[in-house]
Design a protein around this motif. Structure first.
Motif, PDB file in Angstrom:
ATOM      1  N   GLU A 167      42.872  17.026  54.949  1.00 45.40           N
ATOM      2  CA  GLU A 167      41.717  16.518  54.210  1.00 45.40           C
ATOM      3  C   GLU A 167      40.982  17.611  53.427  1.00 45.40           C
ATOM      4  O   GLU A 167      40.156  17.315  52.551  1.00 45.40           O
ATOM      5  CB  GLU A 167      40.736  15.821  55.168  1.00 45.40           C
ATOM      6  N   LYS A 168      41.279  18.875  53.719  1.00 46.37           N
ATOM      7  CA  LYS A 168      40.635  19.981  53.004  1.00 46.37           C
ATOM      8  C   LYS A 168      41.182  20.133  51.584  1.00 46.37           C
ATOM      9  O   LYS A 168      40.604  20.857  50.767  1.00 46.37           O
ATOM     10  CB  LYS A 168      40.834  21.297  53.771  1.00 46.37           C
ATOM     11  N   VAL A 169      42.299  19.459  51.303  1.00 48.30           N
ATOM     12  CA  VAL A 169      42.951  19.593  49.998  1.00 48.30           C
ATOM     13  C   VAL A 169      43.094  18.209  49.370  1.00 48.30           C
ATOM     14  O   VAL A 169      43.497  17.261  50.052  1.00 48.30           O
ATOM     15  CB  VAL A 169      44.342  20.246  50.151  1.00 48.30           C
ATOM     16  N   PRO A 170      42.768  18.046  48.073  1.00 43.06           N
ATOM     17  CA  PRO A 170      42.973  16.752  47.412  1.00 43.06           C
ATOM     18  C   PRO A 170      44.418  16.285  47.565  1.00 43.06           C
ATOM     19  O   PRO A 170      45.350  17.094  47.530  1.00 43.06           O
ATOM     20  CB  PRO A 170      42.635  17.057  45.946  1.00 43.06           C
ATOM     21  N   THR A 204      46.835  28.275  55.729  1.00 41.13           N
ATOM     22  CA  THR A 204      45.879  28.940  54.839  1.00 41.13           C
ATOM     23  C   THR A 204      45.466  28.009  53.702  1.00 41.13           C
ATOM     24  O   THR A 204      46.114  27.001  53.420  1.00 41.13           O
ATOM     25  CB  THR A 204      46.478  30.217  54.224  1.00 41.13           C
ATOM     26  N   ASN A 205      44.400  28.387  53.011  1.00 42.55           N
ATOM     27  CA  ASN A 205      43.939  27.591  51.885  1.00 42.55           C
ATOM     28  C   ASN A 205      44.975  27.519  50.772  1.00 42.55           C
ATOM     29  O   ASN A 205      44.964  26.587  49.973  1.00 42.55           O
ATOM     30  CB  ASN A 205      42.623  28.161  51.347  1.00 42.55           C
ATOM     31  N   THR A 206      45.850  28.515  50.713  1.00 43.15           N
ATOM     32  CA  THR A 206      46.921  28.501  49.710  1.00 43.15           C
ATOM     33  C   THR A 206      48.130  27.719  50.201  1.00 43.15           C
ATOM     34  O   THR A 206      48.665  26.869  49.485  1.00 43.15           O
ATOM     35  CB  THR A 206      47.343  29.933  49.351  1.00 43.15           C
ATOM     36  N   SER A 207      48.563  27.987  51.451  1.00 43.37           N
ATOM     37  CA  SER A 207      49.781  27.329  51.943  1.00 43.37           C
ATOM     38  C   SER A 207      49.582  25.838  52.183  1.00 43.37           C
ATOM     39  O   SER A 207      50.555  25.075  52.227  1.00 43.37           O
ATOM     40  CB  SER A 207      50.282  28.005  53.223  1.00 43.37           C
ATOM     41  N   MET A 208      48.342  25.374  52.320  1.00 46.88           N
ATOM     42  CA  MET A 208      48.083  23.935  52.464  1.00 46.88           C
ATOM     43  C   MET A 208      48.213  23.204  51.135  1.00 46.88           C
ATOM     44  O   MET A 208      48.236  21.979  51.089  1.00 46.88           O
ATOM     45  CB  MET A 208      46.687  23.695  53.045  1.00 46.88           C
ATOM     46  N   ARG A 209      48.279  23.983  50.043  1.00 45.61           N
ATOM     47  CA  ARG A 209      48.445  23.394  48.716  1.00 45.61           C
ATOM     48  C   ARG A 209      49.920  23.467  48.305  1.00 45.61           C
ATOM     49  O   ARG A 209      50.670  24.269  48.835  1.00 45.61           O
ATOM     50  CB  ARG A 209      47.571  24.149  47.704  1.00 45.61           C
ATOM     51  N   ASN A 210      50.290  22.674  47.328  1.00 43.61           N
ATOM     52  CA  ASN A 210      51.702  22.615  46.933  1.00 43.61           C
ATOM     53  C   ASN A 210      52.100  23.676  45.910  1.00 43.61           C
ATOM     54  O   ASN A 210      53.162  23.593  45.298  1.00 43.61           O
ATOM     55  CB  ASN A 210      52.052  21.221  46.408  1.00 43.61           C
ATOM     56  N   ILE A 211      51.253  24.680  45.741  1.00 40.67           N
ATOM     57  CA  ILE A 211      51.508  25.751  44.775  1.00 40.67           C
ATOM     58  C   ILE A 211      52.854  26.418  45.028  1.00 40.67           C
ATOM     59  O   ILE A 211      53.624  26.693  44.106  1.00 40.67           O
ATOM     60  CB  ILE A 211      50.377  26.811  44.848  1.00 40.67           C
ATOM     61  N   PHE A 212      53.151  26.700  46.298  1.00 41.88           N
ATOM     62  CA  PHE A 212      54.381  27.402  46.664  1.00 41.88           C
ATOM     63  C   PHE A 212      55.393  26.462  47.335  1.00 41.88           C
ATOM     64  O   PHE A 212      56.244  26.921  48.091  1.00 41.88           O
ATOM     65  CB  PHE A 212      54.056  28.572  47.602  1.00 41.88           C
ATOM     66  N   GLN A 213      55.310  25.172  47.063  1.00 46.31           N
ATOM     67  CA  GLN A 213      56.216  24.220  47.715  1.00 46.31           C
ATOM     68  C   GLN A 213      57.680  24.630  47.548  1.00 46.31           C
ATOM     69  O   GLN A 213      58.447  24.674  48.524  1.00 46.31           O
ATOM     70  CB  GLN A 213      56.003  22.822  47.139  1.00 46.31           C
ATOM     71  N   GLN A 214      58.081  24.960  46.337  1.00 45.04           N
ATOM     72  CA  GLN A 214      59.475  25.334  46.077  1.00 45.04           C
ATOM     73  C   GLN A 214      59.783  26.746  46.582  1.00 45.04           C
ATOM     74  O   GLN A 214      60.893  27.025  47.040  1.00 45.04           O
ATOM     75  CB  GLN A 214      59.785  25.232  44.583  1.00 45.04           C
ATOM     76  N   ASP A 215      58.803  27.631  46.509  1.00 40.65           N
ATOM     77  CA  ASP A 215      59.029  29.012  46.957  1.00 40.65           C
ATOM     78  C   ASP A 215      59.294  29.087  48.458  1.00 40.65           C
ATOM     79  O   ASP A 215      60.118  29.886  48.903  1.00 40.65           O
ATOM     80  CB  ASP A 215      57.812  29.881  46.604  1.00 40.65           C
TER      81      ASP A 215
END
Length: 474
Positions: free
Chosen positions: A408-411, A377-388
């Motif tokens: 490539e969809k995420v910086p 997902t657009n959220t899970s591809m980001r490191n926002i929840f890496q620790q969670d």
């Protein structure tokens, strides 16, 4: 350039064209419009099953790709999907032609919901299952409901229905409406009853942070009419704060003794669960269901409370829960080979991942729970929840993590790391592995999975057909 004044649904519409018609909800809308007697056409870049099959079955012609000439027949109305950009060839052409246009939720409200009592299901988690349960309860009780849901309900064989009854169940998505309307979709509906399952951060491509998510739900709840009812989950502190001092009729449901609806005793009898539901402090009923996990029993509680509020009896709710077959891609068993079960689930948010694993664990006591996770997902591809995510797999025995499918969809500095997740899980004492692709996962599990094991595949996408590849490989 499209004209904002043309963002309206004109009188006497006879023909409708849908841009990006193969989305789950857009395809449902197209089929409903066809059933209502309109001339319907559509276009999309990616035309493939199951939506292409659904559209063909309902005789909706679909053009492959977006092109200006797809509007040469000059439809009375163009419905623009939320994944469509302002520079889409058909959007540019509808602006040049001066055609009227609208978003998908605008169309659903106008054509299907405006003369019905809308029962809206909102929240970060559980919307599809709760909506499906509610629709099945109304149908089983003979109320002949309509619905639009974001998943395929097995008992109906689809994700939409136009009934003759007065109720319409709608899964209310907080995702944005269209490029010309950045509000959440649920703002377009006028619900008689709303279910709010919980509020967490998600959709990082739409919302800047959790404060933005909370603000959206705050505005939505604040706009509910005094004559409407809101069923709100009692164990989410954000929800508890959102529902304070509202003009609508608020009914809490969940786990607390003082809630209008709460779960009582729960007894697991694999493959079923027996659950007691309490209403205003007394036993409403004891029900048997094939739903797995406490979170699903809470979804059932919300659906039961809502169904009862519109006239469905405990006996009819009992019948519906006993016969409910579930939703595609929600704890869906895809097959059993050599005693190894392959299950498909839509879980992707860390809260949903943890709840899903905890829910299925007691139903497979003889073997291991092998979690296979794709951060797509657009959220899970980001490191926002890496620790969670590192904590979300505590109830799994083995974890196989796939690489991010479209990094490539995420910086680069914001990307989720599958390798780091596997390393973090190992530090927590878990047997965990990171893989570059589906074939590597299948090859690995062919030699490691054993009779009694559950291979729980979690992704919101097709995951390169891993389920069938696993069944063949095993």
């Amino acid at each position: 350039m499209i004209d904002p004044k043309k963002n309206r649904i004109p009188d006497n519409v006879k023909s409708v064209h849908l841009i990006a018609v193969c989305g789950t909800a857009m395809a449902a809308l197209a089929c409903m419009l066809k059933e209502l007697g309109y001339t319907v056409t559509g276009s999309d870049r990616n035309v493939y099953p199951p939506m292409s099959d659904l559209l063909a079955k309902n005789q909706v012609p679909v053009a492959q790709g977006f092109a200006a000439e797809n509007l040469d027949h000059r439809p009375d109305l163009v419905v623009v999907g939320n994944a469509v950009s302002k520079d889409n060839a058909e959007v540019v052409r509808l602006g040049e032609m001066g055609l009227c246009y609208c978003s998908m939720p605008q169309a659903i409200q106008h054509f299907a919901a405006k003369d019905r009592e809308v029962l809206l299901v909102c929240g970060t988690h559980g919307k599809t299952t709760t909506s499906s349960l509610l629709a099945w309860m109304l149908y089983s009780a003979g109320l002949d409901p309509s619905f639009v849901i974001g998943g395929v309900v097995k008992d109906f064989g689809g994700n939409f229905r136009l009934g003759q009854g007065r109720h319409m169940v709608i899964e209310g998505d907080e995702y944005d409406t269209a490029f010309f309307d950045k509000r959440s979709k649920f703002f377009h509906y006028q619900p008689k009853v709303t279910i709010l399952t919980g509020v967490e951060f998600d959709h990082a491509d739409i919302f800047a942070d959790f404060a933005a998510v909370r603000k959206t739900f705050d505005e939505f709840v604040g706009g509910l009419l005094p004559e409407s009812t809101l069923f709100a989950f009692d164990s989410d502190p954000v929800v508890a704060d959102l529902v304070k001092d509202r003009v609508c009729n608020v009914k809490m449901y969940g786990n607390r003794d003082d809630s209008a609806w709460r779960l009582g005793r729960v007894v697991l009898k694999p493959p079923a669960s027996v659950v007691e539901m309490m209403h205003n402090g007394t036993v409403f009923g004891t029900f048997e269901t094939r739903l797995i996990g406490r979170y699903n029993l809470l979804n059932a509680l919300a659906a039961a409370g809502t169904a009862h509020s519109v006239g469905v009896s405990a006996e009819e709710i009992s019948k519906a829960l006993a016969t409910f077959s579930g939703v595609r891609r929600r704890q869906e068993v895809r097959g059993v080979v050599r005693g190894i079960t392959v299950m498909d689930d839509f879980a992707h948010h860390p809260t949903a991942v943890a709840a899903t694993i905890a829910g299925v664990r007691p139903f497979y006591p003889e073997g291991r729970v092998i979690a296979v996770f794709e951060p797509r997902t657009n959220t899970s591809m980001r490191n926002i929840f890496q620790q969670d995510y590192a904590k979300a797999f505590d109830m799994a025995d083995m974890v196989c993590v796939s690489r991010v499918p479209l990094p490539e969809k995420v910086p680069e500095g914001m990307r989720f790391s599958s390798r780091q997740l596997a390393d973090d899980l190992i530090k927590r004492g878990k047997e965990a592995y990171c893989f570059d692709g589906v074939d590597a996962i299948v090859d690995f599990l062919k030699g490691r999975a054993a009779a009694g094991d559950l291979v729980l595949v979690m992704s919101n996408g097709g995951f390169d057909n891993i389920h069938e590849k696993l069944l063949v490989g095993l």
